[in-house]
Design a protein around this motif. Structure first.
Motif, PDB file in Angstrom:
ATOM      1  N   UNK A 113       0.880  -1.159  -0.016  1.00  0.00           N
ATOM      2  CA  UNK A 113       0.069  -0.013   0.045  1.00  0.00           C
ATOM      3  C   UNK A 113       0.942   1.314   0.046  1.00  0.00           C
ATOM      4  N   UNK A 114       2.308   1.261   0.642  1.00  0.00           N
ATOM      5  CA  UNK A 114       2.974   2.115   0.613  1.00  0.00           C
ATOM      6  C   UNK A 114       3.256   2.895  -0.809  1.00  0.00           C
ATOM      7  N   UNK A 115       3.047   2.014  -1.706  1.00  0.00           N
ATOM      8  CA  UNK A 115       3.177   2.440  -3.473  1.00  0.00           C
ATOM      9  C   UNK A 115       2.244   3.622  -3.633  1.00  0.00           C
ATOM     10  N   UNK A 116       1.610   4.094  -2.709  1.00  0.00           N
ATOM     11  CA  UNK A 116       0.428   5.081  -2.911  1.00  0.00           C
ATOM     12  C   UNK A 116       1.256   6.511  -3.181  1.00  0.00           C
ATOM     13  N   UNK A 117       2.247   6.338  -2.672  1.00  0.00           N
ATOM     14  CA  UNK A 117       3.203   7.786  -2.422  1.00  0.00           C
ATOM     15  C   UNK A 117       3.499   8.316  -3.832  1.00  0.00           C
ATOM     16  N   UNK A 118       3.630   7.111  -4.567  1.00  0.00           N
ATOM     17  CA  UNK A 118       4.161   7.395  -5.948  1.00  0.00           C
ATOM     18  C   UNK A 118       2.807   8.013  -6.856  1.00  0.00           C
ATOM     19  N   UNK A 119       1.724   8.345  -6.259  1.00  0.00           N
ATOM     20  CA  UNK A 119       0.939   8.951  -7.017  1.00  0.00           C
ATOM     21  C   UNK A 119       0.971  10.665  -6.722  1.00  0.00           C
ATOM     22  N   UNK A 120       1.794  10.988  -5.902  1.00  0.00           N
ATOM     23  CA  UNK A 120       2.366  12.385  -5.814  1.00  0.00           C
ATOM     24  C   UNK A 120       3.336  12.514  -6.748  1.00  0.00           C
ATOM     25  N   UNK A 121       4.578  12.036  -6.285  1.00  0.00           N
ATOM     26  CA  UNK A 121       5.732  12.050  -7.334  1.00  0.00           C
ATOM     27  C   UNK A 121       6.826  11.076  -6.863  1.00  0.00           C
ATOM     28  N   UNK A 122       8.013  10.965  -7.691  1.00  0.00           N
ATOM     29  CA  UNK A 122       8.945   9.766  -7.343  1.00  0.00           C
ATOM     30  C   UNK A 122       9.485  10.064  -5.980  1.00  0.00           C
ATOM     31  N   UNK A 123       9.941  11.280  -5.712  1.00  0.00           N
ATOM     32  CA  UNK A 123      10.593  11.593  -4.366  1.00  0.00           C
ATOM     33  C   UNK A 123       9.659  11.009  -3.319  1.00  0.00           C
ATOM     34  N   UNK A 124       8.348  11.738  -3.020  1.00  0.00           N
ATOM     35  CA  UNK A 124       7.658  11.329  -2.061  1.00  0.00           C
ATOM     36  C   UNK A 124       7.256   9.676  -2.196  1.00  0.00           C
ATOM     37  N   UNK A 125       6.909   9.169  -3.259  1.00  0.00           N
ATOM     38  CA  UNK A 125       6.692   7.758  -3.468  1.00  0.00           C
ATOM     39  C   UNK A 125       7.779   6.847  -2.773  1.00  0.00           C
ATOM     40  N   UNK A 126       9.148   7.273  -3.099  1.00  0.00           N
ATOM     41  CA  UNK A 126      10.229   6.485  -2.711  1.00  0.00           C
ATOM     42  C   UNK A 126      10.478   6.501  -1.209  1.00  0.00           C
ATOM     43  N   UNK A 127      10.231   7.758  -0.657  1.00  0.00           N
ATOM     44  CA  UNK A 127      10.403   7.841   0.838  1.00  0.00           C
ATOM     45  C   UNK A 127       9.176   7.034   1.471  1.00  0.00           C
ATOM     46  N   UNK A 128       7.914   7.094   0.911  1.00  0.00           N
ATOM     47  CA  UNK A 128       6.823   6.299   1.800  1.00  0.00           C
ATOM     48  C   UNK A 128       7.012   4.926   1.616  1.00  0.00           C
ATOM     49  N   UNK A 129       7.268   4.534   0.259  1.00  0.00           N
ATOM     50  CA  UNK A 129       7.578   3.149  -0.019  1.00  0.00           C
ATOM     51  C   UNK A 129       8.814   2.506   0.986  1.00  0.00           C
ATOM     52  N   UNK A 130       9.833   3.307   0.957  1.00  0.00           N
ATOM     53  CA  UNK A 130      10.871   2.702   1.732  1.00  0.00           C
ATOM     54  C   UNK A 130      10.588   2.658   3.348  1.00  0.00           C
ATOM     55  N   UNK A 131       9.893   3.609   3.838  1.00  0.00           N
ATOM     56  CA  UNK A 131       9.397   3.491   5.266  1.00  0.00           C
ATOM     57  C   UNK A 131       8.647   2.360   5.452  1.00  0.00           C
ATOM     58  N   UNK A 132       7.877   1.977   4.789  1.00  0.00           N
ATOM     59  CA  UNK A 132       7.017   0.698   4.554  1.00  0.00           C
ATOM     60  C   UNK A 132       7.888  -0.459   4.353  1.00  0.00           C
ATOM     61  N   UNK A 133       9.130  -0.499   3.873  1.00  0.00           N
ATOM     62  CA  UNK A 133       9.867  -1.730   3.212  1.00  0.00           C
ATOM     63  C   UNK A 133      11.377  -1.681   3.930  1.00  0.00           C
ATOM     64  N   UNK A 134      11.581  -1.082   5.329  1.00  0.00           N
ATOM     65  CA  UNK A 134      12.852  -0.897   5.754  1.00  0.00           C
ATOM     66  C   UNK A 134      12.225  -2.072   7.047  1.00  0.00           C
ATOM     67  N   UNK A 135      13.384  -2.724   7.428  1.00  0.00           N
ATOM     68  CA  UNK A 135      13.312  -3.749   8.548  1.00  0.00           C
ATOM     69  C   UNK A 135      13.025  -3.158  10.090  1.00  0.00           C
ATOM     70  N   UNK A 136      13.362  -1.870  10.121  1.00  0.00           N
ATOM     71  CA  UNK A 136      13.292  -0.904  11.280  1.00  0.00           C
ATOM     72  C   UNK A 136      12.074  -0.986  11.874  1.00  0.00           C
TER      73      UNK A 136
END
Length: 114
Positions: A39-62
């Motif tokens: 679902x964190x791919x939704x950030x790409x609806x805004x732009x690549x920078x926001x998309x990558x940040x939101x996606x990465x937040x949901x896909x980090x082991x932290x």
């Protein structure tokens, strides 16, 4: 090096799934929630920078590790269940070559740059 990273993540996947089923958690919940982090791919609806940040937040082991720590403090099994599914998702993605995203585009991942 990329193959070593994929092997490492395959081991994380196997471990997360094994622990999940050792606790006798529901297969149906596992299957239902396994793709939820995407679902964190939704950030790409805004732009690549926001998309990558939101996606990465949901896909980090932290974050799933933090959820696991909360489980250890509270003994609330739902937290462990969520964290194991989340860890399984991330490691599954990385095993097949999807890493954290660069802001360049969705298909530019950290695993490809290794």
């Amino acid at each position: 090096m990329s193959n070593l990273i994929k092997l490492e993540n395959a081991c994380v996947f196997i471990t997360a799934v094994s622990v999940y089923f050792i606790f006798d958690f529901s297969l149906w919940i596992f299957l239902l929630l396994l793709l939820v982090p995407d679902i964190t791919m939704i950030g790409y609806a805004f732009n690549k920078e926001i998309g990558s940040k939101i996606y990465n937040l949901g896909h980090t082991y932290v974050l799933p590790i933090i959820v696991t720590l909360f489980y250890l403090l509270s003994k609330e099994e739902l937290l462990l269940q969520i964290s194991l599914i989340w860890l399984a998702h991330i490691s599954m993605d990385r095993t097949i070559g999807y890493g954290l995203k660069y802001a360049l585009s969705f298909d530019k991942t950290t695993i490809q740059k290794v």
